[in-house]
Scaffold this motif. Structure first.
Motif, PDB file in Angstrom:
ATOM      1  N   ARG A  40      78.256  92.303  12.902  1.00  0.00           N
ATOM      2  CA  ARG A  40      77.845  91.418  11.805  1.00  0.00           C
ATOM      3  C   ARG A  40      78.766  90.198  11.816  1.00  0.00           C
ATOM      4  O   ARG A  40      79.973  90.317  11.630  1.00  0.00           O
ATOM      5  N   ARG A  41      78.163  89.021  12.037  1.00  0.00           N
ATOM      6  CA  ARG A  41      78.932  87.785  12.156  1.00  0.00           C
ATOM      7  C   ARG A  41      79.580  87.428  10.812  1.00  0.00           C
ATOM      8  O   ARG A  41      79.000  87.627   9.760  1.00  0.00           O
ATOM      9  N   ARG A  42      80.792  86.858  10.924  1.00  0.00           N
ATOM     10  CA  ARG A  42      81.519  86.469   9.716  1.00  0.00           C
ATOM     11  C   ARG A  42      82.294  85.181   9.998  1.00  0.00           C
ATOM     12  O   ARG A  42      82.841  85.005  11.085  1.00  0.00           O
ATOM     13  N   THR A  44      81.383  82.183  10.608  1.00  0.00           N
ATOM     14  CA  THR A  44      80.895  81.457  11.774  1.00  0.00           C
ATOM     15  C   THR A  44      79.933  80.360  11.329  1.00  0.00           C
ATOM     16  O   THR A  44      79.282  80.471  10.288  1.00  0.00           O
ATOM     17  N   ASN A  48      75.864  83.206  10.178  1.00  0.00           N
ATOM     18  CA  ASN A  48      76.869  83.937   9.409  1.00  0.00           C
ATOM     19  C   ASN A  48      76.204  85.070   8.616  1.00  0.00           C
ATOM     20  O   ASN A  48      75.184  84.867   7.969  1.00  0.00           O
ATOM     21  N   TRP A  51      73.371  90.207  12.088  1.00  0.00           N
ATOM     22  CA  TRP A  51      73.730  91.086  13.195  1.00  0.00           C
ATOM     23  C   TRP A  51      73.397  90.404  14.518  1.00  0.00           C
ATOM     24  O   TRP A  51      72.348  89.772  14.654  1.00  0.00           O
ATOM     25  N   HIS A  52      74.311  90.560  15.478  1.00  0.00           N
ATOM     26  CA  HIS A  52      74.160  89.880  16.769  1.00  0.00           C
ATOM     27  C   HIS A  52      74.880  90.698  17.834  1.00  0.00           C
ATOM     28  O   HIS A  52      75.813  91.448  17.535  1.00  0.00           O
ATOM     29  N   GLU A  75      86.306  90.071  22.411  1.00  0.00           N
ATOM     30  CA  GLU A  75      85.642  90.589  21.218  1.00  0.00           C
ATOM     31  C   GLU A  75      85.748  92.094  21.046  1.00  0.00           C
ATOM     32  O   GLU A  75      85.777  92.581  19.918  1.00  0.00           O
ATOM     33  N   LYS A 123      85.937  87.102  12.928  1.00  0.00           N
ATOM     34  CA  LYS A 123      84.622  86.580  13.304  1.00  0.00           C
ATOM     35  C   LYS A 123      83.523  87.638  13.221  1.00  0.00           C
ATOM     36  O   LYS A 123      82.342  87.312  13.284  1.00  0.00           O
ATOM     37  N   CYS A 124      83.929  88.900  13.134  1.00  0.00           N
ATOM     38  CA  CYS A 124      82.972  90.008  13.119  1.00  0.00           C
ATOM     39  C   CYS A 124      83.362  90.965  11.995  1.00  0.00           C
ATOM     40  O   CYS A 124      84.414  91.602  12.051  1.00  0.00           O
TER      41      CYS A 124
END
Length: 163
Positions: A40-42, A44, A48, A51-52, A75, A123-124
């Motif tokens: 889950r992007r955070r 960004t 943002n 899910w990626h 990552e 970031k995640c």
């Protein structure tokens, strides 16, 4: 005629016919049986909170396989030899947000080393294994598209272009 004439650079193209410059994204398709790892992007600028796949961009001067191996290390703290990356899908994506043409390359590792962890919590927000046939609704749309195509065995697709 000089035998090396055909090795010389061609004259500059006429205005409007310059070669396209693509943004190249690399994505890691890490699977366990019928599940895929998403984050889950955070914090960004793009997608943002969605899910990626673990992903990043190719940097100047590095081949795409090096880019993918580097992103996996940064990552997830996983070491993947470049020759252990299999290209499983290519997506030519026209980004509706900025109008840029992007080439998204999806790699599946045949093997890797290390203990999987969220190495970029800034970031995640979290990592989670999701069933390939039941991705969360808030998955980045082109990611969900590519995973569907991979599941179908398709190696090439396009998104965002006029039909």
């Amino acid at each position: 005629m000089n035998p090396h004439d055909d090795l010389r650079p061609a004259a500059a193209p006429a205005s409007g016919t310059d070669p396209l410059t693509l943004v190249v994204g690399v994505h890691l398709v890490l699977t366990d049986a019928d599940r895929v790892l998403l984050g889950r992007r955070r914090n960004t600028a793009y997608a943002n909170g969605l899910w990626h796949l673990p992903a990043g961009h190719m940097e100047r001067g590095e081949p795409v396989t090096r880019s993918m191996a580097r992103e996996a290390e940064e990552e997830l703290s996983l070491t993947i030899a470049e020759h252990d990356l299999a290209l499983v899908h290519t997506l030519h994506h026209l980004d509706a947000d900025d109008g840029r043409s992007r080439l998204q390359l999806f790699f599946r590792p045949t093997r890797y080393h290390g203990r999987l962890r969220n190495a970029e919590p800034h970031k995640c927000e979290e990592l989670h294994w999701w069933p390939l046939d039941s991705l969360p609704d808030d998955t980045v749309p082109y990611t969900a598209h590519a995973l569907t195509e991979i599941t179908r065995g398709n190696t090439l697709s396009t998104v965002g272009w006029a039909a």
